[in-house]
Write an enzyme that holds these catalytic residues in place. Structure first.
Site, PDB file in Angstrom:
ATOM      1  N   ARG A 233      -0.531  -3.065   3.774  1.00 17.85           N
ATOM      2  CA  ARG A 233      -0.929  -1.663   3.681  1.00 17.85           C
ATOM      3  C   ARG A 233      -1.756  -1.454   2.416  1.00 17.85           C
ATOM      4  NH1 ARG A 233      -0.090  -1.327   8.235  1.00 17.85           N
ATOM      5  NH2 ARG A 233       1.258   0.080   9.428  1.00 17.85           N
ATOM      6  N   GLU A 260     -12.308  -0.340   0.658  1.00 17.81           N
ATOM      7  CA  GLU A 260     -12.435   0.913  -0.075  1.00 17.81           C
ATOM      8  C   GLU A 260     -13.812   0.956  -0.715  1.00 17.81           C
ATOM      9  OE1 GLU A 260      -9.160   2.131  -2.584  1.00 17.81           O
ATOM     10  OE2 GLU A 260      -7.848   0.648  -1.635  1.00 17.81           O
ATOM     11  N   HIS A 274      -9.653  -3.453   9.065  1.00 21.35           N
ATOM     12  CA  HIS A 274      -8.316  -3.134   9.587  1.00 21.35           C
ATOM     13  C   HIS A 274      -8.110  -3.746  10.976  1.00 21.35           C
ATOM     14  CE1 HIS A 274      -4.916   0.120   9.713  1.00 21.35           C
ATOM     15  NE2 HIS A 274      -4.469  -1.117   9.572  1.00 21.35           N
TER      16      HIS A 274
END
Length: 390
Positions: A233, A260, A274
Site C-alpha cells: 500500500r 506519485e 497498481h
C-alpha cells in the site's frame, strides 16, 4: 431467492458460482441481501435495510465503511491470498528489473531506429552492452516485512532462486507460521531486518500502525544500495523520505506499484500502475472466493475471512432451523438469548459462539422453526445487533 448486487466488473467465473435457481445477481438489484464488489467506494452508497453482507473481491477494504457496517451487523468479507501469486510474480519482476540493466538496455536498443545494417547494430551492441551490466539476486538477502499469504509465497520464491531470506512480522498468525519455510530467519524487530537486507519487500496492510513505516529513520538503517519494493500500500512508505534517500545515494532503487508525481521520472524509481493483482487468474480467484464466502454466509450463517466479525463455522443437522445473531461483545448476552429460547419452549440442538474485538457472533440450531414472537424477543435483548432465521 437471495439477491446480490454487484459493482465493477466481476469475473464471470465468480458470478457463475451463484446457482440461478436460488440467486438473483446483477448491478441493478433492489433490496439486496449482499454486495459483491472490487474497487467501488461504498462510503457514499446508501445502505439498504436488507443488506446482510458485503464481499470485496480483493484484500483491501478501505473502500468499505467497515465501522458503519459493523454497527448494523453487516458482515464484511475480503479474499486474502486469492491474488497472492500475482503479487509474488510482480515482486520477482521488480527485483530483476532493479538488479539487471533491462529497462535502460531496452530503451537504448529502441533508440537505434536510424540504423539499418543488422551487422553494424550487432557490433555496436556488443561494444555498448557493458553499460547495462547488472548483478544477480542469487546469494543476496531479501528482507520481507509481513509474512502472511503474500509474504510467505515471496519467501518461497526467493529461496528457490538461491536467496537468503529474513522476515519480520509482529502479528504472525498460527496459520501463517505453518506456511512459512523453516529456512526463513525471523527478525525480532524491523531495525534488524533493515540492516541485513539487500532487498526489502513490504507486505503489510495499511493501518495506523503501518502508516509511513518506512520513513527517514528507517531508511537511515538500510544498507547502502539496498532496493526497496512496495507492492502493498502507498501509505506504508513516506515517498518524500524515499526521494531524499535515493538522492543522497543511500537507497539504491525504489520499486513500487503506487506512482506519485514527486517520484515520476526519477532515475532510481521503477513504478508500475497498481497492477499487482491485475491478472486474469487473480481476478477469477478473488471473485470465486468472495462468491463462495457470501453463499456460505447467506445460506448457513458461516463466516470465513471477515474483517469485522470472527470466523464461525458449524455444520448443519438435517431437520433443524438455524438462528444467527450478532451482538456487542459484553457478558451475558448469549445467556439472555438462551433464556428467551427456554422460556418460549424452543429446544436447542447445537450452538457456537465466537467473539472478535467489540463484536460477537452466534449460531444456534433449534429443533423447530421459531415464530416471529421468538425472533422479536431475541431482538429485544440488550446488546443484540441483528438476528436471522435460516
Amino acid at each position: 431467492m437471495y439477491k446480490v448486487r454487484t459493482y465493477n466488473q466481476i469475473s464471470v467465473k465468480g458470478l457463475d458460482r451463484f446457482p440461478r435457481q436460488a440467486y438473483e445477481v446483477g448491478s441493478d438489484i433492489g433490496q439486496p441481501d449482499a454486495f459483491l464488489l472490487r474497487s467501488q467506494k461504498l462510503q457514499d452508497v446508501e445502505v439498504p435495510r436488507s443488506l446482510l453482507a458485503a464481499a470485496r473481491a480483493g484484500a483491501g477494504v478501505n473502500n468499505v465503511p467497515v465501522a458503519q457496517y459493523s454497527k448494523q451487523g453487516i458482515v464484511v468479507f475480503n479474499t486474502p491470498g486469492a491474488n497472492a501469486n500475482a503479487v509474488k510474480e510482480l515482486v520477482m519482476a521488480g527485483m530483476l528489473l532493479a538488479t539487471r540493466g533491462i529497462l535502460p538496455g531496452m530503451a537504448y536498443v529502441n533508440s537505434l531506429t536510424a540504423m539499418s545494417d543488422a551487422a553494424e547494430m550487432a557490433t555496436l551492441l556488443e561494444k555498448e552492452k557493458t553499460r547495462f551490466a547488472g548483478g544477480e539476486i542469487k546469494g543476496k538477502t531479501l528482507g520481507i516485512v509481513g509474512l502472511g499469504a503474500i509474504g510467505s509465497m515471496v519467501a518461497d520464491m526467493a529461496l528457490a532462486m538461491g536467496m537468503k531470506v529474513v522476515g519480520f512480522d509482529p502479528a504472525l498468525s498460527i496459520d501463517a507460521a505453518w506456511r512459512l519455510s523453516s529456512e526463513v530467519s525471523r527478525m525480532d524487530n524491523l531495525q534488524s531486518l533493515l540492516t541485513r537486507a539487500d532487498y526489502i519487500s513490504l507486505h503489510v496492510p495499511a493501518m495506523d500502525a503501518t502508516h509511513h513505516l518506512i520513513n527517514d529513520d528507517a531508511l537511515g538503517l538500510v544498507k547502502t544500495g539496498a532496493v526497496l519494493l512496495n507492492f502493498a500500500r502507498e501509505t506504508i512508505v513516506d515517498s518524500a523520505a524515499v526521494k531524499r534517500s535515493l538522492d543522497k545515494g543511500k537507497l539504491g532503487k525504489y520499486v513500487c506499484d503506487f506512482p506519485e508525481p514527486a517520484l515520476l521520472g526519477h532515475a532510481k524509481v521503477i513504478a508500475t500502475p497498481h497492477i499487482g493483482a491485475s491478472t486474469e487468474e487473480s481476478e477469477e480467484n478473488c471473485a470465486v472466493m468472495a462468491a463462495n464466502q457470501l453463499m456460505d454466509y447467506l445460506e448457513n450463517g458461516n463466516i470465513v475471512n471477515s474483517v469485522n466479525f470472527p470466523n464461525v463455522n458449524m455444520g448443519r443437522t438435517t431437520g433443524t432451523t438455524r438462528i444467527t445473531f450478532s451482538n456487542d461483545n459484553v457478558s451475558g448476552v448469549l445467556g439472555d438469548v438462551l433464556s428467551v429460547l427456554a422460556e418460549k419452549k424452543v429446544n436447542v440442538i447445537d450452538m457456537m459462539n465466537k467473539s472478535r474485538g467489540e463484536l460477537a457472533f452466534n449460531i444456534i440450531d433449534v429443533e423447530t422453526s421459531p415464530g416471529d414472537h421468538v425472533v422479536a424477543a431475541i431482538e429485544a435483548v440488550a446488546h443484540v445487533i441483528r438476528v436471522r432465521v435460516i
